[in-house]
Each structure stands twice: as structure tokens, then as C-alpha cells.
Write an enzyme that holds these catalytic residues in place. Structure first.
Site, PDB file in Angstrom:
ATOM      1  N   ARG A  81       0.820  -1.219   0.000  1.00 32.41           N
ATOM      2  CA  ARG A  81       0.000   0.000   0.000  1.00 32.41           C
ATOM      3  C   ARG A  81       0.854   1.269   0.000  1.00 32.41           C
ATOM      4  O   ARG A  81       0.392   2.359  -0.315  1.00 32.41           O
ATOM      5  CB  ARG A  81      -0.997  -0.035   1.160  1.00 32.41           C
ATOM      6  CG  ARG A  81      -2.082   1.004   1.066  1.00 32.41           C
ATOM      7  CD  ARG A  81      -3.396   0.641   1.782  1.00 32.41           C
ATOM      8  NE  ARG A  81      -3.266  -0.216   2.929  1.00 32.41           N
ATOM      9  CZ  ARG A  81      -2.791   0.169   4.120  1.00 32.41           C
ATOM     10  NH1 ARG A  81      -2.408   1.408   4.313  1.00 32.41           N
ATOM     11  NH2 ARG A  81      -2.720  -0.698   5.113  1.00 32.41           N
ATOM     12  N   TYR A 135     -17.238  14.241 -16.751  1.00 36.89           N
ATOM     13  CA  TYR A 135     -17.638  12.841 -16.718  1.00 36.89           C
ATOM     14  C   TYR A 135     -18.750  12.678 -15.665  1.00 36.89           C
ATOM     15  O   TYR A 135     -18.665  13.274 -14.589  1.00 36.89           O
ATOM     16  CB  TYR A 135     -16.421  11.980 -16.388  1.00 36.89           C
ATOM     17  CG  TYR A 135     -16.765  10.562 -16.070  1.00 36.89           C
ATOM     18  CD1 TYR A 135     -17.295   9.726 -17.047  1.00 36.89           C
ATOM     19  CD2 TYR A 135     -16.575  10.048 -14.801  1.00 36.89           C
ATOM     20  CE1 TYR A 135     -17.632   8.420 -16.751  1.00 36.89           C
ATOM     21  CE2 TYR A 135     -16.897   8.733 -14.493  1.00 36.89           C
ATOM     22  CZ  TYR A 135     -17.435   7.939 -15.469  1.00 36.89           C
ATOM     23  OH  TYR A 135     -17.763   6.645 -15.174  1.00 36.89           O
ATOM     24  N   ASP A 200      -8.878  17.185 -16.411  1.00 36.23           N
ATOM     25  CA  ASP A 200      -9.081  15.781 -16.757  1.00 36.23           C
ATOM     26  C   ASP A 200      -8.687  15.637 -18.229  1.00 36.23           C
ATOM     27  O   ASP A 200      -9.358  16.153 -19.118  1.00 36.23           O
ATOM     28  CB  ASP A 200     -10.546  15.385 -16.517  1.00 36.23           C
ATOM     29  CG  ASP A 200     -10.782  13.893 -16.732  1.00 36.23           C
ATOM     30  OD1 ASP A 200     -10.118  13.304 -17.608  1.00 36.23           O
ATOM     31  OD2 ASP A 200     -11.652  13.318 -16.040  1.00 36.23           O
ATOM     32  N   LYS A 225      -9.040   4.133 -19.831  1.00 41.97           N
ATOM     33  CA  LYS A 225      -9.407   4.470 -21.201  1.00 41.97           C
ATOM     34  C   LYS A 225      -8.179   4.355 -22.119  1.00 41.97           C
ATOM     35  O   LYS A 225      -7.696   3.264 -22.339  1.00 41.97           O
ATOM     36  CB  LYS A 225     -10.053   5.848 -21.227  1.00 41.97           C
ATOM     37  CG  LYS A 225     -11.074   6.090 -20.087  1.00 41.97           C
ATOM     38  CD  LYS A 225     -12.311   5.221 -20.158  1.00 41.97           C
ATOM     39  CE  LYS A 225     -13.195   5.272 -18.916  1.00 41.97           C
ATOM     40  NZ  LYS A 225     -13.624   6.586 -18.466  1.00 41.97           N
TER      41      LYS A 225
END
Ligand code: PLP
Length: 405
Positions: A81, A135, A200, A225
Site C-alpha cells: 500500500r 464525466y 481531466d 481508457k
């Protein structure tokens, strides 16, 4: 995070790493520069969740340093982590492509955006100024205030007036999902003053646009994407300066939205073909946009001035019939894959946005969003042409320039 190369580090190797290189070269080599000297070609995948250490005093010092500065740990990792060497290769590569000091990867684009909002809230700056459309889920996260943020929606010209003393972030998407509306990044960055601007860049990718060069302090990607590019990995990443990256790593450590090392490997592999994929798909998308703009069954086509592989269009008829009528093209949400996808934003990607807000942002009920892949343009056109149904009356004479935005 990789083992220092010591004896393997030669002047030639250092020159290669620091010399300015073109985007296509970075796409293939960034994050991999040490491999040949280690006798490797493909990057190793490190699946360890924990790492042995016989010196717990040294570990204490390293963990203290991470807790105070969020700096990347030198030497052997400690726990998955806190950081992973395979994921770090992807982060290095993406930072090189976006032209930023650092990048921090997350389990999804939404995990990445959440981490940014938490970093700013933790600094006491809970107010966000944002421009629609975003989005759908980004819009929802801000509007619902799920992370305790408060949003003011405005247009680019209204940003300066919307800023408050507690504004921690300005957020824009360009070209925006799903209308492909563009904002002038330099003007927006100027309007933000000292408030960090988050762009973005999922739709443009660093191949078509590098927002950091235009004044953005944070560049966000849904790496699900184009960066991954094959529809088989979910991820998010934020490219930014080292100061913000340090805070993002601390939030990632504390909230756990880490990227799996296999995903890090797939993303690094995806980056190597990113420029080729984006350019090839963009050429096909531009051709399809031109044909759609000339088609009497299509009311309006949206195609960005900077190009790209996304095309949105409004039909005169029933958009659901188009979705139901495609054969080669896949009717599915998401984008940026090697194959062409089409979806109806008002039903799927932007369904979670209030209907009035959605329409107000230009996301009409007849709008379809298509992510153009790498298929042959004639095969794609044949499929679209069939899905669009009967042509009404004589062909339209409207020119492309009248309907493209
Ligand atoms: C998909 C998408 C997101 C969200 O990313 P996930 O990886 O699905 O969490 C954010 N921004 C844009 C522009 C997107 O298309």
C-alpha cells in the site's frame, strides 16, 4: 523504487535518462531505462505485498519520512500500500509523457479524483469550482458532496468570480465527456490565480494535449481508457508536481485506493503504443465525423479542434435504435479501447447527473458518443450507416463547417 544501479550506472545510461526525448520515444522507453542494464527486456512484475527487512530501525526512519513528506521510499519497498516497483514504472512513464515531476497511480479514475479532493479538504480548502460537462460520476461526486466538498458550477469565463478564500481546486475537462466541448486552458489557468487547476486529460491524452505546459497543476486520467487502451485494465493516475504528489501518496496509503501491480504492468505496456493508437484512431474519427456531418440523418456532430478519437453526434431519429442497430461496433460505455464503442450518455455515462443539469450542460437526449478504435474506416462506416437506418429524402448539402464544433 527500483534497486539503485550503482556499478551498472554509466555516463551513457545517465545521458539517455536525462536527454530530452520526443513523446514517441518516451512512450516506449520511459519507466524502462534501467532494464537493459539489469539484463531484462520486459519489465518485471513484482506481486509482493510485503518485503523482508532485517533493520527495523531503518524502517522506522523511512516510515517517519513518508509520514512527514510523502516522499517515495528509497530502496526496498515496505508494504504494497506504500508503493510498488511495477506501478512506479508506470508512474515514471506517465509523468514523462505529461511533462510533470511526478505521477501517482490509483485503482480507478474515480479513486484518483477522490484522493485529490481529500488532499485539498485536508488542507482546509473544501470548495471546488468546476465547469460542466464533466464525466458523469465526477459531476456526481462533486454535486453530492460525498467527500465533504462544496461545488460551484460555472462556465470558464466565470471562474475568477467563483473563487473564494476556501477554494482548493478548479476542475475542468477538455475535450469534455461527452460533448467534446473545449476550454482554453491558458485562459482558465490564468483565471485560477494561485488555486490549483485540475484538468481531466482522459480524452486528449498527452499525445494531443499536455495541460501542465498550459498552467494546470494536476492532470488527471481515467487510465482505464486510452492509457491502458485495450479495455482490460481499470486505473487512474494524477500527474503533478512533487509537492502535491507527496500528499496524494499519503492519502493513497491511508485510504487504500492502490493500483494492482498487474494493472501497472498492463498500463506501462499500453503507454508504449499510445501515440500510434491515438493518431491512427484520430484519423479514422475525423473521417467519420466528416461523413456524419454530411449525413441527413444526423442533426449535429461534435468533434474537437485538437482532434482525437472521440466523436459525438445528435441524431434526428431514435438514438436507442442506433445503439440497438450496431453490429461491428460494440454498444458499451467506456472508451479508448482498440475497438469502437458507442453509447447513449443520457442513459448510461451521464445518467447519474440530474436531467436538467445534464441538458443544461449540452448533453441532449439524442446525443450519442462514439469512441473510435483501430478498425478499418470503411467497415466502421458501413456499420454506422446501417445502424442509422433509412435516409430521409434527398441528400443534405450542409457543409461540414456549419455543423462541426
Ligand atoms: C471514465 C472517466 C472517469 C472515471 O474513471 P474510472 O477509471 O472509470 O474510475 C473520469 N473522467 C473521465 C473523462 C472518464 O471518461
Amino acid at each position: 523504487m527500483d534497486t539503485p544501479l550503482d556499478s551498472a550506472s554509466t555516463p551513457a545510461y545517465d545521458d539517455v535518462r536525462t536527454a530530452p526525448r520526443a513523446l514517441a520515444t518516451e512512450a516506449v522507453h520511459a519507466g524502462r531505462d534501467d532494464l537493459a542494464r539489469q539484463g531484462l527486456h520486459a519489465p518485471p512484475i513484482d506481486l509482493s505485498t510485503t518485503y523482508p527487512s532485517y533493520d527495523s530501525r531503518a524502517e522506522a526512519a523511512r516510515i517517519d519520512a513518508f509520514a512527514t513528506d510523502g516522499a517515495e521510499l528509497d530502496g526496498t519497498p515496505v508494504y504494497g500500500r506504500l508503493g510498488n516497483p511495477t506501478v512506479a514504472r508506470f508512474e515514471t512513464a506517465l509523468a514523462r509523457l505529461e511533462g510533470t515531476e511526478a505521477a501517482v497511480a490509483f485503482a480507478s479514475g474515480m479513486a484518483a479524483l477522490s484522493a485529490v479532493l481529500l488532499v485539498r479538504s485536508a488542507a482546509g480548502l473544501r470548495h471546488v469550482v468546476a465547469v460542466r460537462p464533466l464525466y458523469g460520476c465526477s459531476d456526481h461526486l462533486l454535486t453530492a458532496g460525498l467527500l465533504g466538498t462544496e461545488v460551484t458550477w460555472t462556465d470558464p469565463a466565470g471562474i475568477a468570480d467563483a473563487l473564494r478564500p476556501d477554494t482548493g481546486l478548479v476542475m475542468v475537462e477538455t475535450p469534455a465527456n461527452p460533448t467534446l466541448a473545449e476550454v482554453d486552458l491558458r485562459a482558465v489557468a490564468h483565471a485560477c490565480g494561485s488555486v490549483p487547476l485540475l484538468v481531466d486529460n482522459t480524452f486528449a491524452t498527452p499525445v494531443l494535449q499536455r495541460p501542465a505546459e498550459q498552467g494546470a497543476r494536476l492532470v488527471l486520467h481515467s487510465a482505464t481508457k486510452y492509457l491502458g487502451g485495450h479495455g482490460d485494465v481499470m486505473a487512474g493516475v494524477v500527474a503533478c508536481d512533487e509537492e502535491l504528489a507527496a500528499r496524494l501518496r499519503q492519502v493513497r496509503f491511508a485510504t487504500g485506493g492502490v493500483l494492482h501491480p498487474l494493472a501497472g504492468y498492463l498500463l506501462l505496456r499500453g503507454l508504449s503504443t499510445l501515440p500510434v493508437r491515438v493518431r491512427a484512431a484520430s484519423a479514422t474519427a475525423a473521417e467519420l465525423a466528416a461523413r456524419l456531418a454530411d449525413d441527413p440523418r444526423v442533426a449535429r456532430v461534435h468533434y474537437p479542434s485538437i482532434g482525437g478519437a472521440m466523436v459525438s453526434f445528435e441524431v434526428h431519429g431514435d438514438p436507442h435504435a442506433v445503439i440497438g442497430g450496431v453490429g461491428l461496433i460494440t454498444p458499451a460505455v467506456s472508451l479508448g479501447s482498440v475497438d469502437t464503442l458507442i453509447q447513449h450518455p443520457a442513459s448510461i455515462s451521464h445518467r447519474i447527473v440530474d436531467a436538467d443539469d445534464r441538458r443544461g450542460a449540452g448533453v441532449g437526449d439524442r446525443l450519442l458518443r462514439m469512441s473510435v478504435g483501430l478498425e478499418d474506416v470503411e467497415d466502421l462506416w458501413a456499420d454506422l450507416d446501417r445502424a442509422l437506418g433509412e435516409r430521409p429524402g434527398p441528400p443534405s448539402v450542409r457543409g461540414l463547417h456549419e455543423v462541426m464544433s
